[in-house]
Design an enzyme around this catalytic site. Structure first.
Site, PDB file in Angstrom:
ATOM      1  CG  ASP A  41      -0.515   0.048   5.997  1.00  0.00           C
ATOM      2  OD1 ASP A  41      -0.118   0.504   4.897  1.00  0.00           O
ATOM      3  OD2 ASP A  41       0.152   0.164   7.048  1.00  0.00           O
ATOM      4  CB  SER A  42      -2.432   2.955   1.359  1.00  0.00           C
ATOM      5  OG  SER A  42      -2.527   1.846   0.486  1.00  0.00           O
ATOM      6  CG  ASP A  80       0.832  -3.255   3.858  1.00  0.00           C
ATOM      7  OD1 ASP A  80       1.909  -3.752   4.214  1.00  0.00           O
ATOM      8  OD2 ASP A  80       0.693  -2.054   3.538  1.00  0.00           O
ATOM      9  CE  LYS A 110       3.642  -3.251   1.602  1.00  0.00           C
ATOM     10  NZ  LYS A 110       3.974  -2.378   2.753  1.00  0.00           N
ATOM     11  CD  GLU A 112       4.836   0.436   6.695  1.00  0.00           C
ATOM     12  OE1 GLU A 112       5.376   1.147   7.570  1.00  0.00           O
ATOM     13  OE2 GLU A 112       3.857   0.808   6.022  1.00  0.00           O
ATOM     14  CD  GLU A 178       6.311   4.272   0.637  1.00  0.00           C
ATOM     15  OE1 GLU A 178       6.020   3.138   1.091  1.00  0.00           O
ATOM     16  OE2 GLU A 178       5.548   5.252   0.709  1.00  0.00           O
TER      17      GLU A 178
END
Ligand code: KIV
Length: 268
Positions: A41-42, A80, A110, A112, A178
């Protein structure tokens, strides 16, 4: 590559993971032999001009994931899941994650992660949607935690180990760590059997991930734990500047870039 192949590689040859957001980059990443391509999502900061990842939508993720999947033959493609596409309502979360496999051809998603994603990880893996967990610095929580190192005291470090174990039990096939201390990442890697993939988490993880823009030298600024292995930003600036100079200086297009047809000579 399947999620189960990645899971089986914990403790073996170091795994590689890199982000990609578009087809040409995904093709290069795949050809380089990268094991996992993360459509992070970056994409919000790197491609879409947002100041954070929070505005990224499920539709945007599906579109970028589909482009990456079309250009990938071997790597595991991981989508993501963006902010609030999961975590509020389980049915919506299952549907949003399912879209990434059904519509966008991702191999896995993915999340978070935190205490709120243990049950969801269990449910998704039950349904056949492989889940990569993500602990430590989780940028979708930046308003709550800031974008700082995580797990820096004994209590938060213990919580990360505990959550890593709970996500492994829930069925996650791997875990991104991270911006946590290298010794904590080493302890988590020791504590669980699924592969840990570090970013700013030291050398003792089972694999490493970085944002591709940082790796190729396209980002304007990079995190201290990242490294540029090229200068694509400089190269692009030189090429674009060269084009502008050539057009303004009437050097482009030249004869070899033009074509003429006798039949159109007397149109006027
Ligand atoms: O969105 C992303 O690029 C990520 C990586 C930094 C792990 O989550």
């Amino acid at each position: 590559m399947r999620a189960r192949d990645i899971r089986a590689r914990a403790g073996e040859e170091t795994l590689t993971m890199l982000t990609a957001y578009d087809a040409p980059t995904a093709r290069l990443v795949d050809e380089a032999g990268v094991d996992m391509t993360l459509v992070g999502d970056s994409v919000g900061n790197t491609r879409l001009g947002y100041e954070s990842t929070l505005p990224v939508t499920v539709d945007e993720m599906a579109s970028h994931t589909a482009a990456v999947a079309r250009a990938t033959d071997d790597a595991l493609v991981i989508a993501d899941m963006p902010f609030l596409s999961y975590g509020a309502d389980e049915g919506d979360a299952v549907e949003n994650c399912g879209r990434m496999l059904k519509e966008a051809d991702a191999d896995a998603v993915k999340l978070e992660s935190g205490p709120h994603t243990v049950g969801l990880t269990d449910r998704l893996t039950d349904l056949g949607i492989p889940v990569q967990a993500h602990l430590g610095l989780t940028p979708q929580r930046e308003n709550e935690t800031g974008l700082f190192r995580q797990g820096t005291d004994a209590e938060s470090a213990r919580e990360i180990v505990d959550l890593a174990e709970r996500h492994e039990t829930a069925g996650a096939f791997s875990l991104v760590l991270e911006h946590v201390p290298a010794n904590l990442a080493a302890a988590v890697t020791e504590a669980i059997d699924i592969p840990t993939i570090g970013i700013g988490a030291g050398p003792d993880c089972d694999g490493q991930v970085l944002v591709v823009d940082d790796v190729i030298g396209l980002s304007e600024g990079t995190a201290p734990f990242s490294k540029a292995f090229g200068d694509v930003r400089g190269e692009m600036a030189r090429a674009i500047g060269g084009y502008v100079d050539a057009v303004e200086g009437d050097e482009f297009p030249a004869e070899e870039h033009s074509h003429y047809e006798n039949d159109v000579d007397d149109v006027y």
